[in-house]
Design a protein around this motif. Sequence first.
Motif, PDB file in Angstrom:
ATOM      1  N   MET A 254       0.839  -1.207   0.000  1.00 39.99           N
ATOM      2  CA  MET A 254       0.000   0.000   0.000  1.00 39.99           C
ATOM      3  C   MET A 254       0.877   1.262   0.000  1.00 39.99           C
ATOM      4  O   MET A 254       1.901   1.289   0.683  1.00 39.99           O
ATOM      5  CB  MET A 254      -0.890  -0.030   1.249  1.00 39.99           C
ATOM      6  CG  MET A 254      -2.128   0.811   1.142  1.00 39.99           C
ATOM      7  SD  MET A 254      -3.204   0.603   2.584  1.00 39.99           S
ATOM      8  CE  MET A 254      -4.145  -0.842   2.129  1.00 39.99           C
ATOM      9  N   ASN A 255       0.506   2.300  -0.762  1.00 39.09           N
ATOM     10  CA  ASN A 255       1.276   3.541  -0.781  1.00 39.09           C
ATOM     11  C   ASN A 255       1.226   4.221   0.579  1.00 39.09           C
ATOM     12  O   ASN A 255       0.206   4.181   1.241  1.00 39.09           O
ATOM     13  CB  ASN A 255       0.695   4.519  -1.811  1.00 39.09           C
ATOM     14  CG  ASN A 255       0.901   4.022  -3.214  1.00 39.09           C
ATOM     15  OD1 ASN A 255       1.829   3.260  -3.460  1.00 39.09           O
ATOM     16  ND2 ASN A 255       0.037   4.438  -4.123  1.00 39.09           N
ATOM     17  N   ALA A 256       2.319   4.882   0.944  1.00 36.84           N
ATOM     18  CA  ALA A 256       2.338   5.584   2.226  1.00 36.84           C
ATOM     19  C   ALA A 256       1.763   6.989   2.028  1.00 36.84           C
ATOM     20  O   ALA A 256       2.492   7.978   2.017  1.00 36.84           O
ATOM     21  CB  ALA A 256       3.750   5.624   2.769  1.00 36.84           C
ATOM     22  N   ARG A 257       0.441   7.054   1.851  1.00 32.06           N
ATOM     23  CA  ARG A 257      -0.182   8.357   1.576  1.00 32.06           C
ATOM     24  C   ARG A 257      -0.016   9.324   2.748  1.00 32.06           C
ATOM     25  O   ARG A 257      -0.147  10.527   2.589  1.00 32.06           O
ATOM     26  CB  ARG A 257      -1.693   8.185   1.320  1.00 32.06           C
ATOM     27  CG  ARG A 257      -2.038   7.668  -0.038  1.00 32.06           C
ATOM     28  CD  ARG A 257      -3.525   7.732  -0.318  1.00 32.06           C
ATOM     29  NE  ARG A 257      -4.320   6.870   0.557  1.00 32.06           N
ATOM     30  CZ  ARG A 257      -5.629   6.647   0.398  1.00 32.06           C
ATOM     31  NH1 ARG A 257      -6.274   7.220  -0.591  1.00 32.06           N
ATOM     32  NH2 ARG A 257      -6.282   5.850   1.216  1.00 32.06           N
ATOM     33  N   PHE A 258       0.210   8.750   3.950  1.00 34.38           N
ATOM     34  CA  PHE A 258       0.252   9.614   5.133  1.00 34.38           C
ATOM     35  C   PHE A 258       1.632   9.661   5.792  1.00 34.38           C
ATOM     36  O   PHE A 258       1.737   9.979   6.971  1.00 34.38           O
ATOM     37  CB  PHE A 258      -0.828   9.158   6.132  1.00 34.38           C
ATOM     38  CG  PHE A 258      -2.213   9.215   5.531  1.00 34.38           C
ATOM     39  CD1 PHE A 258      -2.822  10.428   5.276  1.00 34.38           C
ATOM     40  CD2 PHE A 258      -2.894   8.050   5.183  1.00 34.38           C
ATOM     41  CE1 PHE A 258      -4.086  10.498   4.693  1.00 34.38           C
ATOM     42  CE2 PHE A 258      -4.159   8.103   4.601  1.00 34.38           C
ATOM     43  CZ  PHE A 258      -4.753   9.330   4.354  1.00 34.38           C
ATOM     44  N   ALA A 259       2.681   9.362   5.024  1.00 28.72           N
ATOM     45  CA  ALA A 259       4.038   9.472   5.576  1.00 28.72           C
ATOM     46  C   ALA A 259       4.269  10.910   6.024  1.00 28.72           C
ATOM     47  O   ALA A 259       3.923  11.852   5.305  1.00 28.72           O
ATOM     48  CB  ALA A 259       5.061   9.069   4.517  1.00 28.72           C
ATOM     49  N   ASN A 260       4.818  11.096   7.218  1.00 26.31           N
ATOM     50  CA  ASN A 260       5.089  12.421   7.805  1.00 26.31           C
ATOM     51  C   ASN A 260       3.838  13.254   8.039  1.00 26.31           C
ATOM     52  O   ASN A 260       3.918  14.470   8.168  1.00 26.31           O
ATOM     53  CB  ASN A 260       6.068  13.224   6.934  1.00 26.31           C
ATOM     54  CG  ASN A 260       7.351  12.468   6.711  1.00 26.31           C
ATOM     55  OD1 ASN A 260       7.897  11.908   7.660  1.00 26.31           O
ATOM     56  ND2 ASN A 260       7.812  12.418   5.478  1.00 26.31           N
ATOM     57  N   LYS A 261       2.683  12.609   8.102  1.00 26.82           N
ATOM     58  CA  LYS A 261       1.435  13.336   8.395  1.00 26.82           C
ATOM     59  C   LYS A 261       0.997  12.986   9.815  1.00 26.82           C
ATOM     60  O   LYS A 261       0.936  11.810  10.181  1.00 26.82           O
ATOM     61  CB  LYS A 261       0.316  12.930   7.435  1.00 26.82           C
ATOM     62  CG  LYS A 261       0.633  13.136   5.967  1.00 26.82           C
ATOM     63  CD  LYS A 261       0.459  14.577   5.558  1.00 26.82           C
ATOM     64  CE  LYS A 261       0.667  14.757   4.070  1.00 26.82           C
ATOM     65  NZ  LYS A 261       0.890  16.138   3.693  1.00 26.82           N
TER      66      LYS A 261
END
Length: 262
Positions: A1-8
Amino acid sequence: MNARFANKAIIVTGAGSGLGQAVAVRLAEEGASLSLVDVNRQALETTKAAILDAAPQAAVLLLTANVANEQEVEAYVADTVAEYSRIDGLYNNAGVEGKQAPLAEYGSEEFDRVIDINLKGVFYSLKHVLPHMKSQGSGAIVNAASVGGIRAVPNQVGYGASKHAVAGMTKDAAIEYGQFGVSINAIAPGAIMTAMVKGSLIQIGGEDGWEEAGKQFVSVNPMRRFGEPREVASLVAYLLSQEAEFINGAIIPIDGGQSQAY
Ligand code: NAD
């Protein structure tokens, strides 16, 4: 799964159970750093364990607070900023159904309790989170309304009033803060099988009859079933992601189509 929320950094209220827990796990799987808020500490610990199972590297801050208490809301917002230095997302999810009764028999104290948690709780967190998002110039918020916020549901006047108000507040907030790069939407779930819906069916059918009451309930749903928390988690994650940046002020049903039926 893509890390859509990296550093969020994302706050989820009512994260100890049901939809809040499912959303928290989903966001963690996609790289989010989480601030999880609930009045029930034990429930928060359970959610943290589920997150670390699914996403062992996830950053998880647990904050015990009652969303109906403005000082406690101020504190969980401040603690989140102290931990992560920013707030990218907020899922304003904590809520209660309230005791079911026809309007004239609906207790005034119960009405106040449901409004305090479901409506004022959402207002307080918008009020204290929005200044941070405004100064960042970005952010995404999802409020938990309900089909009870867009349609009538019998014997739940406190719930219906609170959820219609959440839908209205979502639109107001959206048109005020869109200019600062902040999107604010609400979801309107139908019956999704969680502790809250089980409790509601017990109020209708009793301890022995709640499963039968559930079957009857979904027999009129176009899809003939309850929704699942993971389906709501998928919608909330989308709305909190950059993919949904231009969706603002929307009240989005997730109910198998039931709210469209006449
Ligand atoms: P749930 O009862 O499983 O979970 C709610 C969580 O909120 C619990 O962990 C509880 O401890 C917490 N909470 C309750 N009052 C609180 C307070 N004052 N402060 C902090 N935390 C508090 O419920 P759910 O089914 O996951 O529902 C979550 C949200 O979604 C609610 O706002 C609900 O109205 C809404 N919703 C649910 C459904 C559904 O079918 N499950 C449908 C429409 C809307």
